[in-house]
Enzyme design. Structure first.
Site, PDB file in Angstrom:
ATOM      1  N   TYR A  38      55.665  -3.674  -0.447  1.00 15.46           N
ATOM      2  CA  TYR A  38      55.246  -2.984   0.779  1.00 15.46           C
ATOM      3  C   TYR A  38      54.805  -3.959   1.869  1.00 15.46           C
ATOM      4  CZ  TYR A  38      55.083   2.003  -0.436  1.00 15.46           C
ATOM      5  OH  TYR A  38      55.395   3.301  -0.723  1.00 15.46           O
ATOM      6  N   LYS A  70      57.766  -3.818 -14.725  1.00 17.73           N
ATOM      7  CA  LYS A  70      59.210  -3.981 -14.959  1.00 17.73           C
ATOM      8  C   LYS A  70      59.405  -5.428 -15.377  1.00 17.73           C
ATOM      9  CE  LYS A  70      63.442  -2.381 -14.974  1.00 17.73           C
ATOM     10  NZ  LYS A  70      63.919  -1.307 -15.881  1.00 17.73           N
ATOM     11  N   ASP A 128      60.610   2.627 -15.859  1.00 14.49           N
ATOM     12  CA  ASP A 128      61.616   3.674 -16.105  1.00 14.49           C
ATOM     13  C   ASP A 128      61.184   4.569 -17.266  1.00 14.49           C
ATOM     14  OD1 ASP A 128      61.963   1.418 -17.711  1.00 14.49           O
ATOM     15  OD2 ASP A 128      64.154   1.455 -17.637  1.00 14.49           O
ATOM     16  N   ASP A 151      53.561   4.525  -5.918  1.00 15.44           N
ATOM     17  CA  ASP A 151      53.994   5.513  -4.925  1.00 15.44           C
ATOM     18  C   ASP A 151      54.890   6.546  -5.590  1.00 15.44           C
ATOM     19  OD1 ASP A 151      54.509   6.638  -2.328  1.00 15.44           O
ATOM     20  OD2 ASP A 151      56.457   5.619  -2.357  1.00 15.44           O
ATOM     21  N   ASP A 166      53.888  10.710  -6.999  1.00 12.40           N
ATOM     22  CA  ASP A 166      54.577  11.933  -6.571  1.00 12.40           C
ATOM     23  C   ASP A 166      55.095  12.700  -7.782  1.00 12.40           C
ATOM     24  OD1 ASP A 166      54.260  11.484  -3.818  1.00 12.40           O
ATOM     25  OD2 ASP A 166      56.340  12.009  -3.367  1.00 12.40           O
TER      26      ASP A 166
HETATM   27  C1  IPM Z   1      51.845   7.645   0.121  1.00 14.48           C
HETATM   28  C2  IPM Z   1      52.898   7.734   1.181  1.00 14.48           C
HETATM   29  C3  IPM Z   1      52.904   6.439   1.999  1.00 14.48           C
HETATM   30  C4  IPM Z   1      53.262   5.333   1.029  1.00 14.48           C
HETATM   31  C5  IPM Z   1      53.809   6.429   3.229  1.00 14.48           C
HETATM   32  C6  IPM Z   1      53.490   7.561   4.175  1.00 14.48           C
HETATM   33  C7  IPM Z   1      53.754   5.120   3.956  1.00 14.48           C
HETATM   34  O1  IPM Z   1      54.142   8.015   0.609  1.00 14.48           O
HETATM   35  O2  IPM Z   1      50.664   7.485   0.476  1.00 14.48           O
HETATM   36  O3  IPM Z   1      52.183   7.747  -1.061  1.00 14.48           O
HETATM   37  O4  IPM Z   1      54.448   5.050   0.791  1.00 14.48           O
HETATM   38  O5  IPM Z   1      52.347   4.705   0.513  1.00 14.48           O
HETATM   39 MG    MG Z   2      54.060   8.410  -1.491  1.00 13.73          MG
END
Ligand code: IPM
Ligand code: MG
Length: 356
Positions: free
Chosen positions: A135, A190, A222, A246, A250
Site C-alpha cells: 500500500y 505468503k 490462500d 484488506d 471483507d
Molecule cells: C479498507 C478500505 C481501504 C483500504 C480503501 C478505501 C483505501 O478498503 O479500509 O479496507 O484498502 O484499506
Molecule cells: Mg477494504
C-alpha cells in the site's frame, strides 16, 4: 477529550449522524468537531484531505470516520481521489494497528450466506498492519520496461516491503490482544512465494518467544481465505499485512451476516485512534436512508473503549445494539422474514432508546 468527526461521502454522512446521536445522549465530557473529508472535501476545497482536516485529526484524541469515495472521482489523478484521505490519515497519524472484529450476533445467524452451524457464536479478531506493505511501499509507478517478459513495453509496478520494527510492533499487538482472548494467534503470510512474507513469518516467530503462553500458527493467505469460509470458528486472532488484511477482513465480514455490522479501530502507539465502519461509502444507496448505521455505532463504542477510556459507556452501546437486534429491528442488509425493516435514522433512534 476531543473527537474529530469526519463523515466523508455517500452513506458516510448518514451513518455518522446516527453514531453522533448515540454519543450525545451518553452525557460524557467530550467535544466533537466536524470537518469535510474525501470527495466532499475535494468538491469544497480541491483536496480530499485538506490541511485543516488533517490538523483537526492530529489534535483530536479520537477520530470518528464515515466512509469516502464515489465513482465520479475515479478519473481524478490518484493523489486527489477520496481514498487518499483515509490513506493519508493512516500514514500521517501512524495508525499502524487495525482491529477488525468479526462477531456473529445470534439474531443474525440467518443473514449470512453460510450455514448457521458454521458461524453461530463466531468471534474472531483480525489485526491488520495498516501503514506498510504494498500500500505504501516505494518505489511505485509506470515506466517502460527494460527487462521482464516484454522489454520496451509500458508497465506499472508497486513495492511490497516490511521492515523488522514494523512487523515486531504489530506482532506484539496481536500477542497482547490474544492474551485477553483465547490465546491463539494465526499469522497469515505468503512465505512460500514472497521474500517479504518469509521475513514476516520469521520476525513473528521471534517475537512469539516472548509470549510462551500464546499459541502461534502460521497459515498461507490462500489457505486462510479458504479456511475462513470452511471453519471460521477455528480462528481467534488473525494477524497479517496490509493487503492480505484488506481482503480477508471483507471476506470475514460476510461471516457476520452483513458488512454493515463490522466496526474497526486503527490505533497508533499513543492510543490515538481512528474509528470507522469496515464498509465503504456505498454510493448506490446513499441518500436513501437505508444504510445500516450499526457498524459505525459499534465503532463509536470501540472509540470509547480504546481511546477515551470509557469502558462502561462502550458496553452500554454494545448492549443497546444487541437489544435492538433482539427487538427484531433490521435495516435492509440484515433483513429476514419475520423481522421489522427500518431505515438508518429509525435504527439510530432505536439504539438511543435501548441505552436506557
Ligand atoms: C479498507 C478500505 C481501504 C483500504 C480503501 C478505501 C483505501 O478498503 O479500509 O479496507 O484498502 O484499506
Ligand atoms: Mg477494504
Amino acid at each position: 477529550m476531543k473527537i474529530a468527526v469526519l463523515p466523508g461521502d455517500g452513506i458516510g454522512t448518514e451513518i455518522v449522524a446516527e453514531a453522533v446521536k448515540v454519543l450525545e445522549v451518553l452525557d460524557l465530557q467530550f467535544e466533537m468537531e466536524s470537518a469535510l473529508v474525501g470527495g466532499a472535501a475535494f468538491d469544497a476545497h480541491g483536496h480530499p484531505l485538506p490541511d485543516a482536516t488533517l490538523q483537526l485529526a492530529k489534535d483530536a484524541d479520537a477520530i470518528l470516520f464515515g466512509a469516502v469515495g464515489d465513482w465520479k472521482y475515479d478519473t481524478l489523478d490518484r493523489p486527489l481521489r477520496p481514498e487518499q484521505a483515509i490513506l493519508g490519515l493512516r500514514k500521517n497519524l501512524g495508525l499502524f494497528a487495525n482491529f477488525r472484529p468479526a462477531i456473529c450476533y445470534e439474531q443474525l445467524v440467518g443473514s449470512s450466506s453460510l450455514k448457521p452451524e458454521l458461524i453461530a457464536g463466531l468471534d474472531i479478531l483480525i489485526i491488520r498492519e495498516l501503514t506498510g506493505d504494498i500500500y505504501f511501499g516505494q518505489p511505485r509507478g509506470r515506466r517502460m520496461a527494460t527487462d521482464g517478459h516484454f522489454p520496451g513495453a509500458e508497465e506499472a509496478f508497486d513495492t511490497m516491503r516490511y521492515s523488522r520494527p514494523e512487523i515486531e510492533r504489530i506482532a506484539h499487538v496481536a500477542f497482547q490482544a490474544a492474551r485477553k482472548r483465547s490465546k491463539k494467534v494465526t499469522s497469515v503470510d505468503k512465505a512460500n512465494v514472497l521474500e517479504t512474507f518469509q521475513f514476516w513469518k520469521d520476525v513473528v516467530t521471534e517475537v512469539h518467544a516472548q509470549y510462551p503462553d500464546v499459541e502461534l500458527q502460521h497459515m498461507y493467505v490462500d489457505n486462510a481465505a479458504m479456511q475462513l469460509v470452511k471453519a471460521p470458528k477455528a480462528f481467534d486472532v488473525i494477524v497479517t499485512g496490509n493487503m492480505f488484511g484488506d481482503i480477508l477482513s471483507d471476506e470475514a465480514s460476510m461471516l457476520t451476516g452483513s458488512i454493515g455490522m463490522l466496526p474497526s479501530a486503527s490505533l497508533n502507539s499513543k492510543n490515538q485512534g481512528l474509528y470507522e465502519p469496515s464498509h465503504g461509502s456505498a454510493p448506490d444507496i446513499a441518500g436513501k436512508g437505508v444504510a445500516n448505521p450499526l457498524a459505525t455505532i459499534l465503532s463509536a463504542a470501540m472509540m470509547l473503549r480504546f481511546s477515551l477510556n470509557q469502558e462502561e459507556a462502550a458496553q452500554r452501546i454494545e448492549a443497546a445494539v444487541q437489544k435492538v437486534l433482539a427487538q427484531g429491528l433490521r435495516t435492509p442488509d440484515i433483513y429476514s422474514a419475520g423481522t421489522t425493516k427500518v431505515g438508518t435514522s429509525e435504527m439510530g433512534d432505536a439504539v438511543v432508546r435501548a441505552l436506557g
